[in-house]
Design an enzyme around this catalytic site. Sequence first.
Site, PDB file in Angstrom:
ATOM      1  N   ARG A 123       0.846  -1.211  -0.149  1.00  0.00           N
ATOM      2  CA  ARG A 123       0.008  -0.053  -0.127  1.00  0.00           C
ATOM      3  C   ARG A 123       0.777   1.259   0.078  1.00  0.00           C
ATOM      4  O   ARG A 123       0.620   2.193  -0.663  1.00  0.00           O
ATOM      5  CB  ARG A 123      -0.940  -0.039   1.255  1.00  0.00           C
ATOM      6  CG  ARG A 123      -1.877   1.319   1.195  1.00  0.00           C
ATOM      7  CD  ARG A 123      -2.729   1.522   2.522  1.00  0.00           C
ATOM      8  NE  ARG A 123      -3.187   0.700   3.186  1.00  0.00           N
ATOM      9  CZ  ARG A 123      -2.349   0.424   4.375  1.00  0.00           C
ATOM     10  NH1 ARG A 123      -1.737   1.301   4.633  1.00  0.00           N
ATOM     11  NH2 ARG A 123      -2.902  -0.674   5.225  1.00  0.00           N
ATOM     12  N   TYR A 147     -13.009  19.888 -15.066  1.00  0.00           N
ATOM     13  CA  TYR A 147     -13.128  18.768 -15.394  1.00  0.00           C
ATOM     14  C   TYR A 147     -14.794  18.017 -14.284  1.00  0.00           C
ATOM     15  O   TYR A 147     -14.582  18.604 -13.309  1.00  0.00           O
ATOM     16  CB  TYR A 147     -12.419  17.536 -14.961  1.00  0.00           C
ATOM     17  CG  TYR A 147     -12.557  16.184 -14.980  1.00  0.00           C
ATOM     18  CD1 TYR A 147     -12.904  15.541 -16.236  1.00  0.00           C
ATOM     19  CD2 TYR A 147     -12.560  15.454 -13.653  1.00  0.00           C
ATOM     20  CE1 TYR A 147     -13.333  14.197 -15.991  1.00  0.00           C
ATOM     21  CE2 TYR A 147     -12.855  14.081 -13.747  1.00  0.00           C
ATOM     22  CZ  TYR A 147     -13.341  13.518 -14.961  1.00  0.00           C
ATOM     23  OH  TYR A 147     -13.531  12.216 -14.751  1.00  0.00           O
ATOM     24  N   ASP A 149      -4.003  21.084 -12.478  1.00  0.00           N
ATOM     25  CA  ASP A 149      -4.426  19.644 -13.086  1.00  0.00           C
ATOM     26  C   ASP A 149      -3.669  19.736 -14.534  1.00  0.00           C
ATOM     27  O   ASP A 149      -4.424  20.574 -15.707  1.00  0.00           O
ATOM     28  CB  ASP A 149      -5.958  19.651 -13.115  1.00  0.00           C
ATOM     29  CG  ASP A 149      -6.392  18.298 -14.064  1.00  0.00           C
ATOM     30  OD1 ASP A 149      -5.736  17.690 -14.721  1.00  0.00           O
ATOM     31  OD2 ASP A 149      -7.604  17.987 -13.638  1.00  0.00           O
ATOM     32  N   LYS A 179      -5.105   9.283 -19.002  1.00  0.00           N
ATOM     33  CA  LYS A 179      -5.519   9.876 -20.238  1.00  0.00           C
ATOM     34  C   LYS A 179      -3.928   9.842 -21.234  1.00  0.00           C
ATOM     35  O   LYS A 179      -3.685   8.725 -21.521  1.00  0.00           O
ATOM     36  CB  LYS A 179      -6.017  11.358 -20.035  1.00  0.00           C
ATOM     37  CG  LYS A 179      -6.745  11.482 -18.965  1.00  0.00           C
ATOM     38  CD  LYS A 179      -8.277  10.896 -19.535  1.00  0.00           C
ATOM     39  CE  LYS A 179      -9.298  10.615 -18.312  1.00  0.00           C
ATOM     40  NZ  LYS A 179      -9.655  12.081 -17.613  1.00  0.00           N
TER      41      LYS A 179
END
Length: 379
Positions: A46, A98, A170, A195
Amino acid sequence: MKFATKAIHAGQHPDPATGAVMTPVYQTSTYAQKSPGDHKGYEYSRGTNPTRKALEDCMAALENAKFGLAFASGMAATDAVLKLLKPGDEVITGNDLYGGSYRIFTKVFANYGIKFHFLNLSDPEIIRHHISEKTRLIWIETPTNPTMQVIDIRAVAAIAKAENVLLTVDNTFASPYLQNPIDLGADLVMHSVTKYIGGHSDVVMGALMTNNEQLYKDLWFIYNSCGATPGPMDSFLVLRGIKTLHLRMQAHCANGRRVAEFLQNHPRIEKVYWPGFEHHPNHHIAKAQMRDFGGMISIVLKNAGLQETFKIASSFKVFTLAESLGGVESLVNHPATMTHASIPREEREKAGVVDNLLRLSVGVEDIDDLLADLEQALN
Ligand SMILES: *Cc1c(COP(=O)(O)O)cnc(C)c1O
Protein backbone atom coordinates in the site's frame (compact mmCIF):
# COMPACT_ATOMS: atom_id res chain seq x y z
CA MET A 1 18.43 14.41 -19.67
CA LYS A 2 15.94 15.51 -22.31
CA PHE A 3 12.27 14.53 -22.36
CA ALA A 4 12.41 11.53 -24.73
CA THR A 5 15.31 9.98 -22.82
CA LYS A 6 13.59 10.49 -19.49
CA ALA A 7 10.34 8.98 -20.82
CA ILE A 8 12.24 5.81 -21.66
CA HIS A 9 14.78 5.60 -18.82
CA ALA A 10 13.95 7.77 -15.78
CA GLY A 11 13.40 5.77 -12.60
CA GLN A 12 14.30 2.53 -14.35
CA HIS A 13 17.37 0.32 -14.38
CA PRO A 14 17.96 -3.36 -15.07
CA ASP A 15 16.53 -5.51 -12.28
CA PRO A 16 19.29 -6.14 -9.72
CA ALA A 17 18.20 -9.77 -9.16
CA THR A 18 18.08 -10.95 -12.79
CA GLY A 19 19.25 -8.17 -15.11
CA ALA A 20 15.76 -7.94 -16.64
CA VAL A 21 15.85 -4.77 -18.74
CA MET A 22 12.18 -3.96 -18.17
CA THR A 23 11.04 -3.23 -14.62
CA PRO A 24 9.37 -6.44 -13.36
CA VAL A 25 5.79 -6.53 -12.10
CA TYR A 26 6.48 -6.90 -8.39
CA GLN A 27 3.17 -8.63 -7.73
CA THR A 28 3.55 -8.81 -3.96
CA SER A 29 1.76 -7.26 -1.02
CA THR A 30 4.60 -7.71 1.47
CA TYR A 31 8.39 -8.00 1.73
CA ALA A 32 10.66 -10.22 3.87
CA GLN A 33 12.51 -8.54 6.73
CA LYS A 34 15.77 -9.93 8.17
CA SER A 35 14.84 -8.80 11.64
CA PRO A 36 11.98 -6.44 12.51
CA GLY A 37 12.62 -3.15 10.69
CA ASP A 38 15.63 -4.51 8.76
CA HIS A 39 14.42 -4.32 5.15
CA LYS A 40 15.30 -2.77 1.80
CA GLY A 41 12.86 0.13 2.05
CA TYR A 42 9.83 -1.96 1.13
CA GLU A 43 7.46 -3.17 3.86
CA TYR A 44 3.93 -3.33 2.48
CA SER A 45 2.66 -2.51 -1.03
CA ARG A 46 0.00 0.00 0.00
CA GLY A 47 2.85 2.33 0.92
CA THR A 48 5.66 1.26 -1.42
CA ASN A 49 6.09 -1.10 -4.35
CA PRO A 50 9.12 -1.21 -6.68
CA THR A 51 7.10 -1.26 -9.94
CA ARG A 52 5.06 1.71 -8.77
CA LYS A 53 8.20 3.49 -7.50
CA ALA A 54 9.87 3.21 -10.93
CA LEU A 55 6.79 4.78 -12.52
CA GLU A 56 6.56 7.52 -9.89
CA ASP A 57 10.20 8.47 -10.44
CA CYS A 58 9.70 8.49 -14.20
CA MET A 59 6.57 10.68 -14.00
CA ALA A 60 8.31 13.06 -11.57
CA ALA A 61 11.24 13.39 -14.00
CA LEU A 62 8.88 14.26 -16.87
CA GLU A 63 7.43 17.12 -14.81
CA ASN A 64 10.91 18.30 -13.74
CA ALA A 65 9.90 17.43 -10.18
CA LYS A 66 11.83 15.68 -7.43
CA PHE A 67 8.88 13.69 -6.08
CA GLY A 68 6.02 11.74 -7.63
CA LEU A 69 3.12 9.75 -6.22
CA ALA A 70 0.83 7.46 -8.19
CA PHE A 71 -2.81 7.04 -7.19
CA ALA A 72 -5.53 4.56 -8.12
CA SER A 73 -7.23 7.26 -10.25
CA GLY A 74 -6.99 10.94 -11.06
CA MET A 75 -9.83 11.53 -8.60
CA ALA A 76 -7.90 9.70 -5.86
CA ALA A 77 -4.99 12.10 -6.47
CA THR A 78 -7.37 15.08 -6.24
CA ASP A 79 -8.89 13.62 -3.08
CA ALA A 80 -5.45 13.41 -1.47
CA VAL A 81 -4.72 17.09 -2.20
CA LEU A 82 -8.04 18.17 -0.68
CA LYS A 83 -7.31 16.10 2.42
CA LEU A 84 -4.48 18.55 3.16
CA LEU A 85 -7.25 21.05 4.05
CA LYS A 86 -9.26 21.58 7.22
CA PRO A 87 -12.86 22.72 7.85
CA GLY A 88 -13.09 26.48 7.28
CA ASP A 89 -10.42 26.52 4.59
CA GLU A 90 -11.25 28.01 1.21
CA VAL A 91 -10.30 27.03 -2.32
CA ILE A 92 -10.23 29.16 -5.47
CA THR A 93 -10.77 27.29 -8.69
CA GLY A 94 -11.96 27.73 -12.27
CA ASN A 95 -15.55 27.67 -13.51
CA ASP A 96 -14.68 25.41 -16.44
CA LEU A 97 -13.47 22.28 -14.69
CA TYR A 98 -13.49 18.56 -15.28
CA GLY A 99 -16.95 17.41 -14.08
CA GLY A 100 -15.52 14.93 -11.58
CA SER A 101 -13.43 17.67 -9.96
CA TYR A 102 -16.52 19.88 -9.66
CA ARG A 103 -18.39 16.93 -8.14
CA ILE A 104 -15.78 16.03 -5.51
CA PHE A 105 -15.47 19.72 -4.55
CA THR A 106 -19.21 20.44 -4.21
CA LYS A 107 -20.62 17.05 -3.20
CA VAL A 108 -17.85 15.60 -1.04
CA PHE A 109 -15.51 18.21 0.41
CA ALA A 110 -18.12 20.98 0.76
CA ASN A 111 -19.72 18.63 3.36
CA TYR A 112 -16.52 18.81 5.38
CA GLY A 113 -16.75 22.59 5.69
CA ILE A 114 -14.46 23.54 2.84
CA LYS A 115 -15.62 26.44 0.69
CA PHE A 116 -15.01 26.63 -3.06
CA HIS A 117 -15.04 29.72 -5.28
CA PHE A 118 -15.57 28.95 -8.98
CA LEU A 119 -14.15 31.82 -11.05
CA ASN A 120 -13.40 32.60 -14.66
CA LEU A 121 -9.62 32.55 -14.38
CA SER A 122 -8.83 33.58 -17.95
CA ASP A 123 -7.91 36.86 -16.23
CA PRO A 124 -5.94 35.76 -13.13
CA GLU A 125 -6.37 39.19 -11.50
CA ILE A 126 -9.88 38.08 -10.48
CA ILE A 127 -8.21 35.84 -7.88
CA ARG A 128 -7.11 38.88 -5.87
CA HIS A 129 -10.76 39.84 -5.27
CA HIS A 130 -11.64 36.46 -3.77
CA ILE A 131 -8.53 35.58 -1.83
CA SER A 132 -8.63 35.85 1.97
CA GLU A 133 -6.70 34.59 4.96
CA LYS A 134 -8.86 31.46 4.73
CA THR A 135 -7.70 30.64 1.19
CA ARG A 136 -5.38 27.64 1.33
CA LEU A 137 -5.48 26.27 -2.21
CA ILE A 138 -5.79 27.47 -5.80
CA TRP A 139 -6.74 24.65 -8.17
CA ILE A 140 -6.49 25.27 -11.89
CA GLU A 141 -6.84 23.27 -15.07
CA THR A 142 -5.35 24.52 -18.35
CA PRO A 143 -6.34 24.13 -21.12
CA THR A 144 -9.76 23.77 -19.57
CA ASN A 145 -12.17 21.00 -20.25
CA PRO A 146 -14.01 21.23 -22.61
CA THR A 147 -13.81 24.86 -23.81
CA MET A 148 -9.99 25.04 -23.97
CA GLN A 149 -9.58 28.26 -22.05
CA VAL A 150 -5.93 28.88 -21.36
CA ILE A 151 -4.95 30.11 -17.91
CA ASP A 152 -1.68 31.94 -17.34
CA ILE A 153 0.07 29.58 -14.89
CA ARG A 154 2.95 31.96 -14.22
CA ALA A 155 0.58 34.82 -13.34
CA VAL A 156 -1.54 32.61 -11.05
CA ALA A 157 1.63 31.24 -9.41
CA ALA A 158 2.86 34.77 -8.68
CA ILE A 159 -0.40 35.58 -6.89
CA ALA A 160 -0.34 32.24 -5.02
CA LYS A 161 3.25 32.84 -3.86
CA ALA A 162 2.56 36.41 -2.74
CA GLU A 163 -0.47 35.23 -0.74
CA ASN A 164 1.20 32.08 0.56
CA VAL A 165 -1.43 29.81 -1.00
CA LEU A 166 -0.74 26.39 -2.49
CA LEU A 167 -1.15 26.20 -6.28
CA THR A 168 -2.11 22.88 -7.89
CA VAL A 169 -2.34 22.53 -11.67
CA ASP A 170 -4.34 19.70 -13.22
CA ASN A 171 -2.04 19.12 -16.21
CA THR A 172 -4.02 16.22 -17.71
CA PHE A 173 -5.01 17.94 -20.96
CA ALA A 174 -1.55 19.20 -21.87
CA SER A 175 0.46 16.23 -20.56
CA PRO A 176 4.03 16.79 -19.31
CA TYR A 177 5.20 16.81 -22.93
CA LEU A 178 3.41 20.08 -23.69
CA GLN A 179 3.56 21.93 -20.39
CA ASN A 180 5.45 21.77 -17.06
CA PRO A 181 3.59 23.81 -14.43
CA ILE A 182 6.27 23.42 -11.73
CA ASP A 183 8.72 25.26 -14.00
CA LEU A 184 6.16 28.08 -14.14
CA GLY A 185 5.83 28.30 -10.35
CA ALA A 186 3.14 25.75 -9.40
CA ASP A 187 3.64 23.84 -6.14
CA LEU A 188 1.91 20.69 -7.25
CA VAL A 189 0.97 19.05 -10.55
CA MET A 190 -1.90 16.60 -10.78
CA HIS A 191 -2.53 14.18 -13.65
CA SER A 192 -5.21 11.80 -14.66
CA VAL A 193 -2.63 9.25 -15.85
CA THR A 194 -5.60 7.45 -17.43
CA LYS A 195 -5.34 9.95 -20.30
CA TYR A 196 -2.18 10.91 -22.25
CA ILE A 197 0.43 9.50 -19.87
CA GLY A 198 -1.06 5.98 -19.95
CA GLY A 199 -2.12 6.69 -23.52
CA HIS A 200 -3.77 3.38 -24.41
CA SER A 201 -7.14 3.57 -22.61
CA ASP A 202 -6.37 0.42 -20.62
CA VAL A 203 -5.58 1.82 -17.15
CA VAL A 204 -7.24 4.21 -14.69
CA MET A 205 -4.60 6.01 -12.63
CA GLY A 206 -3.67 9.40 -11.18
CA ALA A 207 -0.50 11.16 -10.07
CA LEU A 208 0.88 14.09 -8.10
CA MET A 209 4.30 15.64 -8.58
CA THR A 210 6.10 18.28 -6.50
CA ASN A 211 9.50 19.71 -5.66
CA ASN A 212 8.47 20.54 -2.10
CA GLU A 213 9.71 17.82 0.24
CA GLN A 214 7.35 18.69 3.11
CA LEU A 215 4.38 18.66 0.75
CA TYR A 216 5.52 15.30 -0.61
CA LYS A 217 5.76 13.88 2.92
CA ASP A 218 2.31 15.20 3.84
CA LEU A 219 0.83 13.72 0.67
CA TRP A 220 2.64 10.41 1.12
CA PHE A 221 1.13 10.22 4.60
CA ILE A 222 -2.37 10.62 3.12
CA TYR A 223 -1.55 8.20 0.27
CA ASN A 224 -0.43 5.50 2.68
CA SER A 225 -3.09 6.21 5.33
CA CYS A 226 -6.06 6.36 2.95
CA GLY A 227 -4.70 3.71 0.62
CA ALA A 228 -5.85 4.69 -2.88
CA THR A 229 -2.59 3.46 -4.42
CA PRO A 230 -2.43 1.55 -7.71
CA GLY A 231 -1.26 -2.03 -8.05
CA PRO A 232 1.93 -3.23 -9.77
CA MET A 233 0.25 -4.48 -12.96
CA ASP A 234 -1.33 -1.10 -13.69
CA SER A 235 1.99 0.57 -12.84
CA PHE A 236 3.73 -1.72 -15.33
CA LEU A 237 1.21 -0.91 -18.07
CA VAL A 238 1.76 2.81 -17.58
CA LEU A 239 5.55 2.35 -17.55
CA ARG A 240 5.14 0.66 -20.91
CA GLY A 241 2.84 3.36 -22.27
CA ILE A 242 4.92 6.29 -21.03
CA LYS A 243 7.91 5.29 -23.16
CA THR A 244 6.16 6.61 -26.28
CA LEU A 245 4.57 9.69 -24.68
CA HIS A 246 6.69 12.10 -26.73
CA LEU A 247 6.03 10.24 -30.00
CA ARG A 248 2.32 10.00 -29.34
CA MET A 249 2.07 13.67 -28.36
CA GLN A 250 3.81 14.77 -31.57
CA ALA A 251 1.27 12.77 -33.56
CA HIS A 252 -1.70 14.03 -31.46
CA CYS A 253 -0.57 17.62 -32.04
CA ALA A 254 -0.05 17.18 -35.79
CA ASN A 255 -3.44 15.47 -36.24
CA GLY A 256 -5.10 17.96 -33.85
CA ARG A 257 -3.92 20.89 -35.96
CA ARG A 258 -5.26 19.34 -39.18
CA VAL A 259 -8.63 18.49 -37.59
CA ALA A 260 -8.99 21.97 -36.03
CA GLU A 261 -8.26 23.67 -39.37
CA PHE A 262 -10.65 21.36 -41.22
CA LEU A 263 -13.48 22.01 -38.75
CA GLN A 264 -12.86 25.75 -38.67
CA ASN A 265 -13.86 25.94 -42.34
CA HIS A 266 -16.75 23.49 -42.16
CA PRO A 267 -20.26 24.89 -42.89
CA ARG A 268 -21.93 22.74 -40.18
CA ILE A 269 -19.70 24.13 -37.43
CA GLU A 270 -20.42 27.32 -35.54
CA LYS A 271 -17.34 27.39 -33.34
CA VAL A 272 -14.11 25.47 -32.80
CA TYR A 273 -12.29 25.61 -29.46
CA TRP A 274 -8.58 24.93 -29.91
CA PRO A 275 -5.77 26.99 -28.31
CA GLY A 276 -3.62 26.85 -31.46
CA PHE A 277 -5.78 29.36 -33.36
CA GLU A 278 -4.37 32.87 -33.43
CA HIS A 279 -7.87 34.19 -32.72
CA HIS A 280 -8.12 32.10 -29.52
CA PRO A 281 -8.47 34.69 -26.73
CA ASN A 282 -5.41 33.44 -24.84
CA HIS A 283 -3.39 32.10 -27.76
CA HIS A 284 -0.37 34.20 -26.75
CA ILE A 285 -0.35 32.57 -23.30
CA ALA A 286 -0.76 29.09 -24.78
CA LYS A 287 2.17 29.84 -27.09
CA ALA A 288 4.30 31.02 -24.19
CA GLN A 289 3.58 28.21 -21.73
CA MET A 290 2.92 25.21 -24.01
CA ARG A 291 5.24 23.58 -26.55
CA ASP A 292 2.38 22.80 -28.93
CA PHE A 293 -1.42 22.79 -28.75
CA GLY A 294 -2.44 19.18 -28.32
CA GLY A 295 -5.15 16.99 -29.75
CA MET A 296 -8.17 18.15 -27.72
CA ILE A 297 -10.73 20.11 -29.72
CA SER A 298 -14.32 21.08 -28.95
CA ILE A 299 -16.90 22.09 -31.52
CA VAL A 300 -20.27 23.78 -31.40
CA LEU A 301 -22.60 22.52 -34.13
CA LYS A 302 -24.48 25.16 -36.10
CA ASN A 303 -28.25 25.25 -35.44
CA ALA A 304 -28.30 21.78 -33.92
CA GLY A 305 -30.62 20.70 -31.11
CA LEU A 306 -29.93 17.83 -28.76
CA GLN A 307 -31.45 15.31 -31.18
CA GLU A 308 -29.32 16.42 -34.13
CA THR A 309 -26.20 16.57 -31.90
CA PHE A 310 -26.82 13.01 -30.69
CA LYS A 311 -27.32 11.87 -34.28
CA ILE A 312 -23.95 13.29 -35.34
CA ALA A 313 -22.23 11.98 -32.19
CA SER A 314 -23.52 8.48 -32.99
CA SER A 315 -22.58 8.42 -36.67
CA PHE A 316 -18.78 8.28 -36.47
CA LYS A 317 -17.01 5.19 -37.75
CA VAL A 318 -13.39 5.80 -36.76
CA PHE A 319 -13.97 8.07 -33.75
CA THR A 320 -15.61 6.13 -30.89
CA LEU A 321 -18.35 7.75 -28.84
CA ALA A 322 -16.97 7.39 -25.31
CA GLU A 323 -15.87 9.22 -22.19
CA SER A 324 -12.17 9.82 -21.56
CA LEU A 325 -9.41 11.16 -23.81
CA GLY A 326 -5.71 11.00 -24.53
CA GLY A 327 -5.52 7.46 -25.90
CA VAL A 328 -4.08 6.49 -29.28
CA GLU A 329 -7.62 6.06 -30.63
CA SER A 330 -9.85 9.01 -31.49
CA LEU A 331 -12.88 9.61 -29.27
CA VAL A 332 -15.90 11.86 -29.45
CA ASN A 333 -17.78 12.89 -26.34
CA HIS A 334 -20.96 14.83 -25.56
CA PRO A 335 -19.91 16.73 -22.41
CA ALA A 336 -23.39 17.98 -21.42
CA THR A 337 -24.68 14.42 -20.93
CA MET A 338 -21.43 12.50 -20.45
CA THR A 339 -18.27 13.92 -18.81
CA HIS A 340 -19.96 17.07 -17.47
CA ALA A 341 -23.40 15.70 -16.58
CA SER A 342 -22.67 16.16 -12.87
CA ILE A 343 -22.58 19.96 -13.30
CA PRO A 344 -26.01 21.66 -13.08
CA ARG A 345 -27.26 22.92 -16.46
CA GLU A 346 -27.09 26.60 -15.50
CA GLU A 347 -23.46 26.36 -14.30
CA ARG A 348 -22.57 24.22 -17.27
CA GLU A 349 -24.03 26.58 -19.86
CA LYS A 350 -22.35 29.58 -18.23
CA ALA A 351 -19.06 27.79 -18.90
CA GLY A 352 -20.02 27.16 -22.54
CA VAL A 353 -20.97 23.48 -22.15
CA VAL A 354 -24.08 23.77 -24.30
CA ASP A 355 -26.19 20.90 -25.68
CA ASN A 356 -24.71 21.24 -29.19
CA LEU A 357 -21.07 21.02 -28.05
CA LEU A 358 -19.00 17.94 -28.86
CA ARG A 359 -15.48 17.27 -27.61
CA LEU A 360 -12.95 15.41 -29.74
CA SER A 361 -9.88 13.61 -28.50
CA VAL A 362 -7.92 13.36 -31.71
CA GLY A 363 -5.93 10.14 -31.77
CA VAL A 364 -2.92 9.08 -33.79
CA GLU A 365 -4.65 7.23 -36.63
CA ASP A 366 -4.00 8.29 -40.23
CA ILE A 367 -5.20 11.87 -40.64
CA ASP A 368 -6.96 11.12 -43.96
CA ASP A 369 -9.20 8.56 -42.25
CA LEU A 370 -9.99 10.98 -39.42
CA LEU A 371 -10.92 13.83 -41.78
CA ALA A 372 -13.04 11.51 -43.92
CA ASP A 373 -14.86 10.28 -40.81
CA LEU A 374 -15.58 13.84 -39.67
CA GLU A 375 -16.82 14.74 -43.14
CA GLN A 376 -19.24 11.80 -43.31
CA ALA A 377 -20.49 12.28 -39.73
CA LEU A 378 -21.22 15.97 -40.32
CA ASN A 379 -23.12 15.35 -43.53
C1 LIG B 1 -10.21 12.32 -16.38
C2 LIG B 1 -9.81 13.57 -15.70
C3 LIG B 1 -9.72 13.63 -14.31
C4 LIG B 1 -10.06 12.44 -13.42
O1 LIG B 1 -9.17 11.39 -13.58
P1 LIG B 1 -9.59 9.82 -13.43
O2 LIG B 1 -8.33 9.13 -13.78
O3 LIG B 1 -10.71 9.59 -14.39
O4 LIG B 1 -10.02 9.63 -12.02
C5 LIG B 1 -9.31 14.82 -13.75
N1 LIG B 1 -9.03 15.91 -14.50
C6 LIG B 1 -9.13 15.88 -15.84
C7 LIG B 1 -8.80 17.11 -16.62
C8 LIG B 1 -9.53 14.72 -16.49
O5 LIG B 1 -9.65 14.72 -17.81
